[in-house]
Design an enzyme around this catalytic site. Structure first.
Site, mmCIF file in Angstrom:
data_model
loop_
_atom_site.group_PDB
_atom_site.id
_atom_site.type_symbol
_atom_site.label_atom_id
_atom_site.label_comp_id
_atom_site.label_asym_id
_atom_site.label_seq_id
_atom_site.Cartn_x
_atom_site.Cartn_y
_atom_site.Cartn_z
ATOM 1 N N ASP A 65 0.827 -1.204 0.000
ATOM 2 C CA ASP A 65 0.000 0.000 0.000
ATOM 3 C C ASP A 65 0.862 1.255 0.000
ATOM 4 O O ASP A 65 2.081 1.190 0.155
ATOM 5 C CB ASP A 65 -0.969 -0.002 1.194
ATOM 6 C CG ASP A 65 -0.315 -0.477 2.490
ATOM 7 O OD1 ASP A 65 0.926 -0.412 2.596
ATOM 8 O OD2 ASP A 65 -1.044 -0.916 3.396
ATOM 9 N N GLU A 140 -9.768 -1.799 5.301
ATOM 10 C CA GLU A 140 -10.408 -1.542 6.581
ATOM 11 C C GLU A 140 -11.657 -2.420 6.719
ATOM 12 O O GLU A 140 -12.133 -3.002 5.731
ATOM 13 C CB GLU A 140 -10.796 -0.058 6.663
ATOM 14 C CG GLU A 140 -9.613 0.907 6.536
ATOM 15 C CD GLU A 140 -8.739 0.991 7.806
ATOM 16 O OE1 GLU A 140 -8.678 0.015 8.578
ATOM 17 O OE2 GLU A 140 -8.112 2.045 8.012
#
Ligand code: PGA
Length: 241
Positions: A65, A140
């Protein structure tokens, strides 16, 4: 799933041993997590590399990421993390570092391109951490289990957790990131999950022994055929009960 629960002083050694056992010889494609937990693994790999015990200089390093809006030269960027903490100590040339381009004008396009590159390359071993909220990379809670690389918003908890890397200022932590999706991560041949400290205990127990569900993104690893977990006793304690 292989699990090693190991005290703090042996954590890095156990993680490095597990990684080297799964990594193919030659020019391995190594998926690297950033964050605090794997730093000691990278330090141990650097030590072994300097001592001539291992040679990962032909590896390709693939990041999970990157923050949206941070340039590769920004010291808070994961591009900088991979360069300074992993590539330089291992002698991996810059051309062999792949990180999503968070500073691109069109981050969605950068995410799609990164997905294609990772899919084409194929990751041999993916090093991963787990967030205190169960996130995997920046997927998430609520992330689809088959998600691909995309732009995501960061939760308040993740931004709070990561503020320590930004001088303790949550307002300095970017609000968006490009992350490999849960589906992307699960294509890696092997996953090495590292968890340390009491803040990870609930998330680790939910991920490994609860239902596989989008509200605990790391639970997707229960579906992966080759996962190795290295945990310290504090992170593992809710599993044992
Ligand atoms: P940490 O992060 O290693 O910095 O605790 C793990 C994660 O958020 O995935």
């Amino acid at each position: 799933m292989r699990v090693t629960v190991v005290d703090d002083e042996k954590f890095a050694i156990a993680a490095a041993d597990a990684l080297m056992a799964r990594l193919p010889a030659g020019a391995p494609r190594l998926g690297v997590a950033t964050g605090g937990t794997p730093m000691r693994l990278y330090a141990e790999l650097g030590r072994r590399s300097r001592g001539g015990e291992i040679d990962l200089s032909d590896a390709t390093l693939v990041a999970l990421d990157e923050y949206v809006g941070l340039d590769v030269d920004d010291r808070h960027s994961y591009a900088a993390y991979v360069r300074v903490r992993i590539a330089d100590p291992l002698g991996v040339p810059p051309a062999n570092i792949l990180v999503p381009q968070g500073s691109r004008e069109d981050p969605e396009a950068a995410a799609a391109e990164f997905e294609a590159v990772v899919a084409g390359l194929g990751v041999d071993v993916q090093i991963a951490g787990i967030g205190s909220n169960g996130h995997l990379a920046f997927n998430e809670p609520g992330s689809p289990l088959d998600s691909m690389t995309r732009v995501v918003g960061l939760s308040e908890q993740t931004r709070r957790d990561n503020a320590r890397f930004f001088g303790g200022r949550i307002e300095a932590v970017p609000r968006y990131a490009i992350t490999q999706g849960l589906g992307t991560i699960c294509r890696a041949r092997s996953v090495l999950l590292l968890a340390a400290g009491p803040a990870k205990a609930d998330a680790l127990a939910a991920a490994l022994s609860g239902p596989v569900a989008a509200d605990v993104p790391a639970s997707v690893l229960q579906r992966h055929p080759d996962v190795t977990v290295i945990a310290d006793p504090a992170a593992w304690c809710k599993m044992a009960s």
